[in-house]
Design an enzyme around this catalytic site. Structure first.
Site, mmCIF file in Angstrom:
data_model
loop_
_atom_site.group_PDB
_atom_site.id
_atom_site.type_symbol
_atom_site.label_atom_id
_atom_site.label_comp_id
_atom_site.label_asym_id
_atom_site.label_seq_id
_atom_site.Cartn_x
_atom_site.Cartn_y
_atom_site.Cartn_z
ATOM 1 N N GLU B 46 0.833 -1.213 0.000
ATOM 2 C CA GLU B 46 0.000 0.000 0.000
ATOM 3 C C GLU B 46 0.869 1.266 0.000
ATOM 4 O O GLU B 46 0.606 2.212 -0.749
ATOM 5 C CB GLU B 46 -0.917 0.016 1.227
ATOM 6 C CG GLU B 46 -1.938 -1.102 1.312
ATOM 7 C CD GLU B 46 -3.001 -1.054 0.226
ATOM 8 O OE1 GLU B 46 -3.050 -0.068 -0.538
ATOM 9 O OE2 GLU B 46 -3.773 -2.019 0.138
ATOM 10 N N ASN B 50 1.213 3.965 -3.019
ATOM 11 C CA ASN B 50 0.920 5.391 -2.805
ATOM 12 C C ASN B 50 2.040 6.274 -3.349
ATOM 13 O O ASN B 50 1.793 7.317 -3.950
ATOM 14 C CB ASN B 50 0.742 5.682 -1.310
ATOM 15 C CG ASN B 50 -0.679 5.444 -0.843
ATOM 16 O OD1 ASN B 50 -1.569 5.159 -1.638
ATOM 17 N ND2 ASN B 50 -0.899 5.548 0.463
ATOM 18 N N ARG B 104 -9.157 4.193 -7.705
ATOM 19 C CA ARG B 104 -8.549 4.028 -6.389
ATOM 20 C C ARG B 104 -9.658 3.890 -5.354
ATOM 21 O O ARG B 104 -10.673 4.592 -5.426
ATOM 22 C CB ARG B 104 -7.643 5.223 -6.024
ATOM 23 C CG ARG B 104 -6.556 5.540 -7.042
ATOM 24 C CD ARG B 104 -5.715 4.343 -7.388
ATOM 25 N NE ARG B 104 -5.148 3.705 -6.198
ATOM 26 C CZ ARG B 104 -4.618 2.495 -6.213
ATOM 27 N NH1 ARG B 104 -4.599 1.778 -7.308
ATOM 28 N NH2 ARG B 104 -4.124 1.990 -5.107
#
Lengths: 120, 146
Positions: B46, B50, B104
């Site tokens: 994650e 990002n 997203r």
């Protein structure tokens, strides 16, 4: 990730093998959307039997396909989730939108209106 | 046991898997359970994602991943030198995403917070973002699964 896009009647089966992350989700999205644009698909079934890893990028890809299909009056289903993938589904609240089945056979029956959902 | 690692990678989506696998292999020295190692892999994925999508907006850049093991405590730091985050509180709100057009889900930070024991984010617009995450392993994992 290895992906096979198969047809069973009006259902598009997305058979996945590998990790469903951002890198894989982008490629998967393009392949699925290309099939959807051709029409004739009433349901998309994601078969997670070969998936051991999924992060929020997979969630976003699934929600995007859910949005497309519901706008067309169709549906999205999922089957064969391992407990790790199910944990992500639960955290994201995906089962409220995408019914989860224990096997592809049960899911295909669900695509035709039956319901033998996976509850674990 | 005390150990340290540092990995520097270009901001490319194919390096997301590489980064999480490297950190998982490093963390394996502490005998985590399969669930614990999966938690770490997901959280690292994650944070690196990002950096790729938001930090560098899918453009070029460098991501630095470092990790330290002190006994059963794993600390992972993921740093980018990209655009930074102007409103951290908003960015960390569950289901919020600045890029809905890219499908997203807005769950990246939520997953990091759920899967790790501590998550701290420092960011400065125009300078970049650093995510620090800590996971405490049960240490009985290897024996429990044997």
């Amino acid at each position: 990730m290895e992906v096979a896009l198969l047809r069973a009647g009006s259902t598009l089966i997305v058979r996945m093998k590998g990790d469903l992350d951002h890198h894989a989700a982008d490629k998967l999205r393009a392949g699925i959307d290309d099939k959807l644009k051709r029409g004739g698909i009433q349901a998309v079934l994601f078969d997670f039997g070969g998936v051991n890893f999924m992060d929020s990028s997979g969630v976003g890809m699934l929600l995007g396909r859910y949005k497309i299909m519901t706008e067309k009056g169709g549906k999205v289903l999922a089957c064969s989730l391992n407990p790790r993938i199910m944990r992500i589904f639960t955290m994201a609240g995906l089962q409220k939108k995408i019914p989860v089945f224990s096997s592809r056979e049960d899911a295909l029956a669900g695509a035709e209106g039956g319901c033998r959902c996976q509850t674990t | 046991m005390s150990n340290h690692m540092k990995l520097e990678i270009p901001s490319k989506s194919q390096n997301e898997a590489f980064a999480r696998i490297v950190v998982a292999a490093f963390a394996a020295q502490a005998d985590p359970t399969i669930d614990e190692i999966s938690d770490v892999k997901t959280a690292v994925s994650e944070a690196v994602t990002n950096a790729v999508i938001h930090g560098y907006e899918n453009g070029p850049g460098t991501i630095v991943v470092s990790a330290t093991l002190e006994g059963n405590r794993l600390e992972v730091t993921i740093t980018d030198y990209g655009v930074g985050i102007a409103d951290l509180e908003q960015a960390m709100t569950p289901l919020y995403t600045s890029k809905p057009e890219l499908d997203r889900s807005g769950l990246g930070f939520t997953i990091m917070q759920n899967f790790m024991d501590e998550v701290r984010v420092e960011s400065e617009p125009g300078k970049g973002t650093t995510v620090k995450m800590v996971k405490f392993f049960s240490r009985t994992g290897a024996a429990a699964e044997a």
